[in-house]
Design a protein around this motif. Structure first.
Motif, PDB file in Angstrom:
ATOM      1  N   ASP A  28       7.740  45.598  21.102  1.00  0.00           N
ATOM      2  CA  ASP A  28       8.972  45.673  21.487  1.00  0.00           C
ATOM      3  C   ASP A  28       9.427  45.470  23.033  1.00  0.00           C
ATOM      4  O   ASP A  28      10.568  44.416  23.114  1.00  0.00           O
ATOM      5  N   THR A  29       8.850  45.852  23.547  1.00  0.00           N
ATOM      6  CA  THR A  29       9.024  46.121  25.072  1.00  0.00           C
ATOM      7  C   THR A  29       9.000  44.930  25.415  1.00  0.00           C
ATOM      8  O   THR A  29      10.022  44.037  26.470  1.00  0.00           O
ATOM      9  N   ALA A  30       8.528  43.590  25.082  1.00  0.00           N
ATOM     10  CA  ALA A  30       7.505  42.577  25.833  1.00  0.00           C
ATOM     11  C   ALA A  30       8.729  41.460  25.618  1.00  0.00           C
ATOM     12  O   ALA A  30       9.458  41.088  25.706  1.00  0.00           O
ATOM     13  N   ASN A  31       9.083  41.785  23.790  1.00  0.00           N
ATOM     14  CA  ASN A  31      10.361  41.503  23.078  1.00  0.00           C
ATOM     15  C   ASN A  31      11.285  41.473  24.388  1.00  0.00           C
ATOM     16  O   ASN A  31      12.195  40.473  25.186  1.00  0.00           O
ATOM     17  N   ILE A  32      12.004  42.429  24.502  1.00  0.00           N
ATOM     18  CA  ILE A  32      12.981  42.720  25.302  1.00  0.00           C
ATOM     19  C   ILE A  32      12.755  42.121  26.565  1.00  0.00           C
ATOM     20  O   ILE A  32      13.763  41.508  26.627  1.00  0.00           O
ATOM     21  N   MET A  33      11.902  42.320  27.635  1.00  0.00           N
ATOM     22  CA  MET A  33      12.066  41.949  28.833  1.00  0.00           C
ATOM     23  C   MET A  33      12.312  40.218  28.413  1.00  0.00           C
ATOM     24  O   MET A  33      12.722  40.014  29.223  1.00  0.00           O
ATOM     25  N   ILE A  34      11.049  39.592  27.969  1.00  0.00           N
ATOM     26  CA  ILE A  34      11.213  38.628  27.654  1.00  0.00           C
ATOM     27  C   ILE A  34      12.763  37.900  27.164  1.00  0.00           C
ATOM     28  O   ILE A  34      12.931  36.699  27.681  1.00  0.00           O
TER      29      ILE A  34
END
Length: 225
Positions: A193-199
């Protein structure tokens, strides 16, 4: 322009104090620095000291029932998890795969949600116990020496002028951005989830940055301060 890969990682822990808490799980996803696509995943539970008195004796927090409930852990399963040293050695090997020149200057960039105030403190502790660490400074040398991406700080910059947003906690961002809350507070799910927000935010940064000219931005004033 950044060519270093990014490691989005997360600890689940048995208490809230990053200086004394015991990790119970660590997960990570490696993100290509240019393409912003996943290159690999890491996930492992980690065996804490289950005896409260022994944990206190070693200067650590005992496991808290509330923390275990939130993260979906139990003492029986954690007793079967691999030891911290074993997990950390595997994690450092995972991270080092993405250090394309083998030095801290080209090491992957650490990323996560609230990592500066929490997870990076634990990283430094683990590196001091098991390596790699700069013996002169006591600082970790696993991740890039200069750059870090705390996605929570990034979210703050995008939302600080929006009166409708009252919280930027991870759970609040899931609700805001229509991410499922299923398996929330499992380290691997939190990492995804964090990676999706970051990207999402990095792609927005790149689109906006192409339309902004920073060169000589203050040549004709005015200055803000």
């Amino acid at each position: 322009m950044n060519y270093r890969d990014i490691i989005v990682f997360d600890f689940e822990t048995g208490s809230r104090n990053p200086h004394k808490t015991q990790p119970t799980q660590i997960a990570a996803v490696a993100i290509h620095g240019r393409k912003l696509t996943p290159k690999g995943f890491f996930n492992s539970e980690m065996q804490p000291i289950l005896d409260d008195k022994e944990a206190i004796k070693q200067g650590l927090d005992p496991l808290e029932d509330e923390a275990l409930k939130i993260t979906g852990k139990n003492r029986e399963d954690l007793a079967k998890a691999p030891k911290p040293k074993q997990v950390w050695e595997k994690f450092t090997s995972f991270v080092n795969k993405y250090n394309f020149k083998g030095t801290q200057w080209f090491a992957p960039i650490a990323a996560g949600y609230n990592i500066i105030g929490f997870d990076m403190i634990i990283v430094n502790r683990m590196c001091n116990l098991y390596g790699p660490v700069d013996k002169k400074t006591g600082n970790q040398v696993l991740f890039n020496k200069i750059h870090k991406i705390d996605v929570m700080d990034n979210v703050f910059m995008w939302t600080e002028n929006n009166s409708d947003i009252r919280s930027i906690s991870m759970d609040s961002m899931r609700e805001l951005m229509s991410l499922s809350s299923e398996n929330a507070h499992d380290a691997l799910q939190d990492v995804k989830d964090t990676a999706n927000i970051m990207i999402k935010l990095m792609k927005t940064h790149r689109a906006v940055a192409n339309k902004i000219k920073l060169e000589k931005a203050f040549a004709n004033g005015p200055l803000y301060v």
